[in-house]
Design an enzyme around this catalytic site. Sequence first.
Site, PDB file in Angstrom:
ATOM      1  N   HIS A   1     -56.690  64.008 -21.675  1.00 35.96           N
ATOM      2  CA  HIS A   1     -55.442  63.838 -20.765  1.00 35.96           C
ATOM      3  C   HIS A   1     -55.024  64.809 -20.445  1.00 35.96           C
ATOM      4  O   HIS A   1     -54.717  65.018 -19.160  1.00 35.96           O
ATOM      5  CB  HIS A   1     -54.553  62.904 -21.324  1.00 35.96           C
ATOM      6  CG  HIS A   1     -54.691  61.244 -21.199  1.00 35.96           C
ATOM      7  ND1 HIS A   1     -54.412  60.459 -19.982  1.00 35.96           N
ATOM      8  CD2 HIS A   1     -54.869  60.355 -22.066  1.00 35.96           C
ATOM      9  CE1 HIS A   1     -54.513  59.362 -20.364  1.00 35.96           C
ATOM     10  NE2 HIS A   1     -54.754  59.144 -21.663  1.00 35.96           N
TER      11      HIS A   1
ATOM     12  N   GLU B   1     -46.788  57.842 -30.285  1.00 40.91           N
ATOM     13  CA  GLU B   1     -46.779  56.687 -29.048  1.00 40.91           C
ATOM     14  C   GLU B   1     -48.029  55.833 -29.479  1.00 40.91           C
ATOM     15  O   GLU B   1     -47.668  54.732 -29.100  1.00 40.91           O
ATOM     16  CB  GLU B   1     -47.328  57.774 -27.828  1.00 40.91           C
ATOM     17  CG  GLU B   1     -47.628  56.983 -26.696  1.00 40.91           C
ATOM     18  CD  GLU B   1     -48.097  57.720 -25.598  1.00 40.91           C
ATOM     19  OE1 GLU B   1     -48.321  57.214 -24.409  1.00 40.91           O
ATOM     20  OE2 GLU B   1     -48.783  58.797 -25.760  1.00 40.91           O
ATOM     21  N   HIS B   2     -49.117  56.176 -29.942  1.00 44.30           N
ATOM     22  CA  HIS B   2     -50.264  55.244 -30.325  1.00 44.30           C
ATOM     23  C   HIS B   2     -50.624  55.548 -31.744  1.00 44.30           C
ATOM     24  O   HIS B   2     -50.809  56.707 -32.217  1.00 44.30           O
ATOM     25  CB  HIS B   2     -51.459  55.917 -29.299  1.00 44.30           C
ATOM     26  CG  HIS B   2     -51.191  55.717 -27.630  1.00 44.30           C
ATOM     27  ND1 HIS B   2     -51.127  56.927 -27.141  1.00 44.30           N
ATOM     28  CD2 HIS B   2     -51.325  54.636 -27.071  1.00 44.30           C
ATOM     29  CE1 HIS B   2     -50.877  56.599 -25.927  1.00 44.30           C
ATOM     30  NE2 HIS B   2     -50.951  55.284 -25.793  1.00 44.30           N
TER      31      HIS B   2
ATOM     32  N   ASP C   1     -55.013  51.141 -23.137  1.00 43.75           N
ATOM     33  CA  ASP C   1     -54.714  51.677 -21.751  1.00 43.75           C
ATOM     34  C   ASP C   1     -55.107  50.922 -20.744  1.00 43.75           C
ATOM     35  O   ASP C   1     -54.490  51.452 -19.535  1.00 43.75           O
ATOM     36  CB  ASP C   1     -55.640  53.063 -21.875  1.00 43.75           C
ATOM     37  CG  ASP C   1     -55.145  54.413 -22.675  1.00 43.75           C
ATOM     38  OD1 ASP C   1     -53.840  54.200 -23.030  1.00 43.75           O
ATOM     39  OD2 ASP C   1     -55.674  55.266 -22.958  1.00 43.75           O
TER      40      ASP C   1
ATOM     41  N   HIS D   1      -2.024  42.053 -24.638  1.00 41.38           N
ATOM     42  CA  HIS D   1      -3.185  41.367 -24.837  1.00 41.38           C
ATOM     43  C   HIS D   1      -2.969  39.996 -25.436  1.00 41.38           C
ATOM     44  O   HIS D   1      -3.327  38.941 -25.132  1.00 41.38           O
ATOM     45  CB  HIS D   1      -4.205  42.177 -26.033  1.00 41.38           C
ATOM     46  CG  HIS D   1      -5.014  43.053 -25.296  1.00 41.38           C
ATOM     47  ND1 HIS D   1      -4.434  44.286 -24.812  1.00 41.38           N
ATOM     48  CD2 HIS D   1      -6.181  43.341 -25.353  1.00 41.38           C
ATOM     49  CE1 HIS D   1      -5.490  44.988 -24.384  1.00 41.38           C
ATOM     50  NE2 HIS D   1      -6.686  44.403 -24.660  1.00 41.38           N
TER      51      HIS D   1
END
Length: 436
Positions: free
Chosen positions: A266, A332-333, A366, A425
């Site tokens: 990549h 990530e993976h 992927d 309130h």
Amino acid sequence: MIATIDLRGTAHSAAELSGLMPRARVDVSAATEAAAELIDDVRERASAALLDQAERLDGVRPGALRVPERDLRRAVEQLAPAVREALEEAIRRVRAVSTAQLPVPITTGLGDGALVQQRWQPIRRVGLYVPGGKAVYPSSVIMNVVPAQVAGVASVALASPPQKDFGGGVHPTVLAAAGLLGIDEVYAMGGAGAIGAFAWGVADLGLEPVDLVTGPGNIWVAAAKRLVRGQVGIDAEAGPTEILIIADEDADPVLVAADLVSQAEHDELAAAVLVTDSADFATRARAELGLLAESAHHGTRVRTSLGGEQSAIVIVDSLASAAAFSNAYGPEHLELQVRDPDALLASIDSAGAIFLGEHSPVSLGDYLAGSNHVLPTGGQARFSSGLGVATFLRPQQVIRYDRGGLRGVAEHITALANAEDLPAHAAAVTARFSTE
């Protein structure tokens, strides 16, 4: 070649392991100033800035920033049949998995006349970024668009950098993927300028601002997403891709090496990490990595990635130690190529996506697994998740109390409001019963 980190015979806390991690030194803040200048330029000069940035940064000046619909149709018509079939199957699978992620509205009854409903509303308009640097990513079109469509997003815009090889247009395979999904708002713009255009809109281009920006990109895209956060939502600041493989002595070193190389191709900054409890397996995997790196199509890129400080073979005492290392890393993976991956899975708590067994490589995720490949990087898997339907939905609580339901908690509200020194309130509640 790839470095070795030997952690055998040592014990480390999670904090200590973090200091031992093989990580690329990617400092998003270093790109912040340049990204801010590009964004400000787009805000000030609109389309003219985007055209000038494309010419300077992408090496080509687009004939048109917004892609004409005829170009989208032509891209679909000219798509190679095998690629079209693969894209359509990927769309089908990602849509099936995304549909299964849709949350169900739930109403909780807390008493008579006291209801709280959890509903999920789609984001109105999103901008999806598809990178176009060292590779072409029609798969990222699918991964961004499909969950947005399943979530019910009504308005989708897509941006991808102009390509010199295609006359300043978006890569035709990216256009074809968009066309197959029915996306007709596509822009030939990239980098930080594109992110700024999404966030603030470009009036002379007819580009309306979006509410959320998603999709991966380079360091300038990540810096731009950091800068626009607050003006719009973002999914994450994605960095270079990562793969971490836990393998034992029974794993196939050829397959492990192939999977590490698949991610190393990549980018030069891609991280490829092998963690094993077998020194013998580490030696065999290293040998296979060397062979594959030499013969790889993107050999120079692969060898740079594997030889970088972000990649390593880590040897540990046990698979339990391997899991601890992986959890501290937050990949990530994550691939589990071990004798009993399901048993090891029970020890894993931080990963973007997890691939079990030798027939579940990251390449499957992927493209065709049906899972999403837009995942947290840089250790962000420790606290965030990958892109999915939930990214494009906002949970909202709808409160429906009647008079009796409110009366049942009025005294408690008064007690807590007074304890916080907020008497108005309490008065807002007691006023509803003042005539009684």
